[in-house]
Design an enzyme around this catalytic site. Structure first.
Site, mmCIF file in Angstrom:
data_model
loop_
_atom_site.group_PDB
_atom_site.id
_atom_site.type_symbol
_atom_site.label_atom_id
_atom_site.label_comp_id
_atom_site.label_asym_id
_atom_site.label_seq_id
_atom_site.Cartn_x
_atom_site.Cartn_y
_atom_site.Cartn_z
ATOM 1 N N TYR A 28 10.474 -2.023 6.875
ATOM 2 C CA TYR A 28 9.074 -1.990 7.337
ATOM 3 C C TYR A 28 9.031 -1.931 8.869
ATOM 4 O O TYR A 28 8.385 -1.068 9.455
ATOM 5 C CB TYR A 28 8.308 -3.206 6.822
ATOM 6 C CG TYR A 28 6.890 -3.241 7.353
ATOM 7 C CD1 TYR A 28 5.964 -2.280 6.955
ATOM 8 C CD2 TYR A 28 6.487 -4.203 8.283
ATOM 9 C CE1 TYR A 28 4.672 -2.279 7.455
ATOM 10 C CE2 TYR A 28 5.186 -4.208 8.791
ATOM 11 C CZ TYR A 28 4.285 -3.253 8.371
ATOM 12 O OH TYR A 28 3.007 -3.235 8.885
ATOM 13 N N GLY A 69 -0.575 -7.935 14.904
ATOM 14 C CA GLY A 69 0.193 -8.977 14.228
ATOM 15 C C GLY A 69 -0.522 -9.345 12.942
ATOM 16 O O GLY A 69 -1.262 -8.538 12.377
ATOM 17 N N LYS A 129 7.738 1.106 11.481
ATOM 18 C CA LYS A 129 6.717 0.929 12.517
ATOM 19 C C LYS A 129 7.283 1.210 13.918
ATOM 20 O O LYS A 129 6.544 1.597 14.827
ATOM 21 C CB LYS A 129 6.107 -0.470 12.427
ATOM 22 C CG LYS A 129 5.273 -0.668 11.154
ATOM 23 C CD LYS A 129 4.118 0.329 11.055
ATOM 24 C CE LYS A 129 3.168 0.020 9.918
ATOM 25 N NZ LYS A 129 2.022 0.956 9.842
HETATM 26 P P1 NDP Z 1 -4.338 -2.977 3.089
HETATM 27 O O1 NDP Z 1 -3.327 -3.108 2.006
HETATM 28 O O2 NDP Z 1 -5.596 -3.775 2.995
HETATM 29 O O3 NDP Z 1 -4.732 -1.434 3.276
HETATM 30 C C1 NDP Z 1 -3.748 -0.425 3.229
HETATM 31 C C2 NDP Z 1 -4.429 0.904 3.011
HETATM 32 O O4 NDP Z 1 -3.407 1.921 2.965
HETATM 33 C C3 NDP Z 1 -5.199 0.969 1.704
HETATM 34 O O5 NDP Z 1 -6.446 1.570 1.941
HETATM 35 C C4 NDP Z 1 -4.340 1.860 0.823
HETATM 36 O O6 NDP Z 1 -5.173 2.642 -0.015
HETATM 37 C C5 NDP Z 1 -3.677 2.755 1.885
HETATM 38 N N1 NDP Z 1 -2.473 3.399 1.368
HETATM 39 C C6 NDP Z 1 -1.312 2.823 0.986
HETATM 40 N N2 NDP Z 1 -0.466 3.763 0.528
HETATM 41 C C7 NDP Z 1 -1.111 4.950 0.627
HETATM 42 C C8 NDP Z 1 -0.782 6.274 0.311
HETATM 43 N N3 NDP Z 1 0.407 6.607 -0.211
HETATM 44 N N4 NDP Z 1 -1.687 7.250 0.551
HETATM 45 C C9 NDP Z 1 -2.885 6.936 1.070
HETATM 46 N N5 NDP Z 1 -3.274 5.713 1.395
HETATM 47 C C10 NDP Z 1 -2.389 4.714 1.167
HETATM 48 O O7 NDP Z 1 -3.569 -3.331 4.437
HETATM 49 P P2 NDP Z 1 -4.002 -3.243 5.991
HETATM 50 O O8 NDP Z 1 -5.382 -2.798 6.152
HETATM 51 O O9 NDP Z 1 -3.581 -4.506 6.611
HETATM 52 O O10 NDP Z 1 -2.987 -2.117 6.475
HETATM 53 C C11 NDP Z 1 -3.370 -0.979 7.206
HETATM 54 C C12 NDP Z 1 -2.252 -0.605 8.159
HETATM 55 O O11 NDP Z 1 -2.069 -1.669 9.081
HETATM 56 C C13 NDP Z 1 -0.880 -0.390 7.500
HETATM 57 O O12 NDP Z 1 -0.271 0.719 8.120
HETATM 58 C C14 NDP Z 1 -0.138 -1.682 7.814
HETATM 59 O O13 NDP Z 1 1.247 -1.486 7.854
HETATM 60 C C15 NDP Z 1 -0.690 -1.982 9.168
HETATM 61 N N6 NDP Z 1 -0.579 -3.360 9.641
HETATM 62 C C16 NDP Z 1 -1.103 -4.410 8.926
HETATM 63 C C17 NDP Z 1 -0.998 -5.700 9.421
HETATM 64 C C18 NDP Z 1 -1.498 -6.880 8.668
HETATM 65 O O14 NDP Z 1 -1.018 -8.014 8.941
HETATM 66 N N7 NDP Z 1 -2.455 -6.749 7.769
HETATM 67 C C19 NDP Z 1 -0.417 -5.956 10.739
HETATM 68 C C20 NDP Z 1 0.126 -4.794 11.380
HETATM 69 C C21 NDP Z 1 0.008 -3.560 10.865
HETATM 70 P P3 NDP Z 1 -4.856 3.037 -1.540
HETATM 71 O O15 NDP Z 1 -4.008 1.938 -2.118
HETATM 72 O O16 NDP Z 1 -6.216 3.148 -2.151
HETATM 73 O O17 NDP Z 1 -4.158 4.350 -1.420
HETATM 74 C C1 8X3 Z 2 2.311 -6.673 9.732
HETATM 75 C C2 8X3 Z 2 2.461 -7.729 10.753
HETATM 76 O O1 8X3 Z 2 3.721 -9.789 11.414
HETATM 77 O O2 8X3 Z 2 3.162 -9.492 9.048
HETATM 78 O O3 8X3 Z 2 2.683 -5.460 10.238
HETATM 79 O O4 8X3 Z 2 4.870 -8.093 10.047
HETATM 80 S S1 8X3 Z 2 3.616 -8.826 10.307
#
Ligand code: NDP
Ligand code: 8X3
Length: 247
Positions: free
Chosen positions: A147, A178, A151
């Site tokens: 992961y 984060g 990133k």
């Molecule tokens: P969620 O799980 O709430 O949302 C993730 C979104 O990604 C969903 O809408 C899902 O939609 C979509 N998704 C996943 N796989 C696919 C795919 N193959 N095609 C299209 N859409 C996809 O998590 P977050 O909102 O937290 O995550 C959003 C982004 O932020 C990610 O890139 C994550 O790595 C990043 N992030 C999150 C953090 C956190 O702590 N929450 C911190 C740092 C970064 P569906 O399943 O309907 O396809």
């Molecule tokens: C998600 C943030 O700190 O859970 O990208 O890895 S952390």
């Protein structure tokens, strides 16, 4: 303004869609769960176009972009947000299928969307690519393996995009959040709600709204200002010390 958001069915993506619709923008909201997107459309109105899209499917990404209706075709902002973490096992026990899914989604999906939308932006001499990275791309933690690696790709790819796009009027930014309370941990722990809830127990994590506000701020800077990278964490999160195994 027209915003194309991947992963708009949940978390950051849904909040970003809401934030820009509130500003009068039109939003192409994409994800695999069309029912969620349709619900968003009911809440937010016809300015939101819900489209089912799996970013891992290169032909589907190309078809989706090529088939955008005229009112949504001239995309100004691409928010590459779709992504996921799967598992927290150490590398020697991790599931290789999960590693591949993270690479396919977080890296290849992001590349497909970027490559499909960039030519139009360059031709119009106007556009902005906002990539959602993570603090996990900059700092290692146990179980972060693939992961965090995916990133780190997002971070360097974003900087290299900016290098390529100099002089085109297309801006590139990366946001590195984060811990934020979304469905992220539920997905990471394969639907184990108790384990996901425990991640955020006793702390005040970032919210999806915090990230949406950050993306909105980045995009609404004057055209001569390019925000390269923003890293943000909840106040309660910090970095690990070096680990030292003695004996
Ligand atoms: P969620 O799980 O709430 O949302 C993730 C979104 O990604 C969903 O809408 C899902 O939609 C979509 N998704 C996943 N796989 C696919 C795919 N193959 N095609 C299209 N859409 C996809 O998590 P977050 O909102 O937290 O995550 C959003 C982004 O932020 C990610 O890139 C994550 O790595 C990043 N992030 C999150 C953090 C956190 O702590 N929450 C911190 C740092 C970064 P569906 O399943 O309907 O396809
Ligand atoms: C998600 C943030 O700190 O859970 O990208 O890895 S952390």
């Amino acid at each position: 303004m027209i915003i194309f958001v991947t992963g708009a069915s949940s978390g950051f993506g849904a909040a970003i869609a809401r934030r820009f619709i509130a500003d009068g923008a039109r939003v192409v909201a994409t994800a695999r769960r069309l029912d969620r997107l349709q619900q968003l459309r009911q809440d937010l109105g016809p300015g939101l176009l819900p489209l089912e899209l799996d970013v891992r499917d290169r032909a589907a990404v190309e078809g989706c972009v090529a088939g955008l209706p005229p009112d949504f075709a001239e995309v100004d902002v691409l928010v590459n947000n779709a992504g996921l973490a799967l598992g927290l096992e150490p590398a020697h026990r991790a599931d290789l299928d999960q590693w591949e899914r993270m690479v396919d989604t977080n890296i290849k999906g992001l590349m497909y969307c970027t490559r499909a939308l960039l030519p139009g932006m360059v031709a119009r001499n106007r556009g902005h690519v906002v990539n959602i990275g993570s603090v996990a791309g900059e700092w290692p933690y146990p179980g972060g393996n693939a992961y965090g690696g995916s990133k780190a790709f997002v971070r360097q790819f974003s900087l290299n995009l900016k290098a390529d796009l100099i002089g085109t009027g297309v801006r590139v930014s990366e946001v590195e959040p984060g811990m934020a309370d979304t469905e992220f941990s539920l997905v990471r722990f394969d639907g184990d709600a108790d384990r996901a809830k425990a991640v955020y127990t006793g702390i005040q994590p970032l919210t999806a709204q915090d990230i949406a506000d950050t993306v909105h701020w980045i995009v609404s800077r004057p055209a001569h200002v390019n925000i390269n990278t923003i890293s943000l964490m909840p106040a309660c999160q910090a970095f690990s010390p070096f680990a030292v195994k003695r004996g």
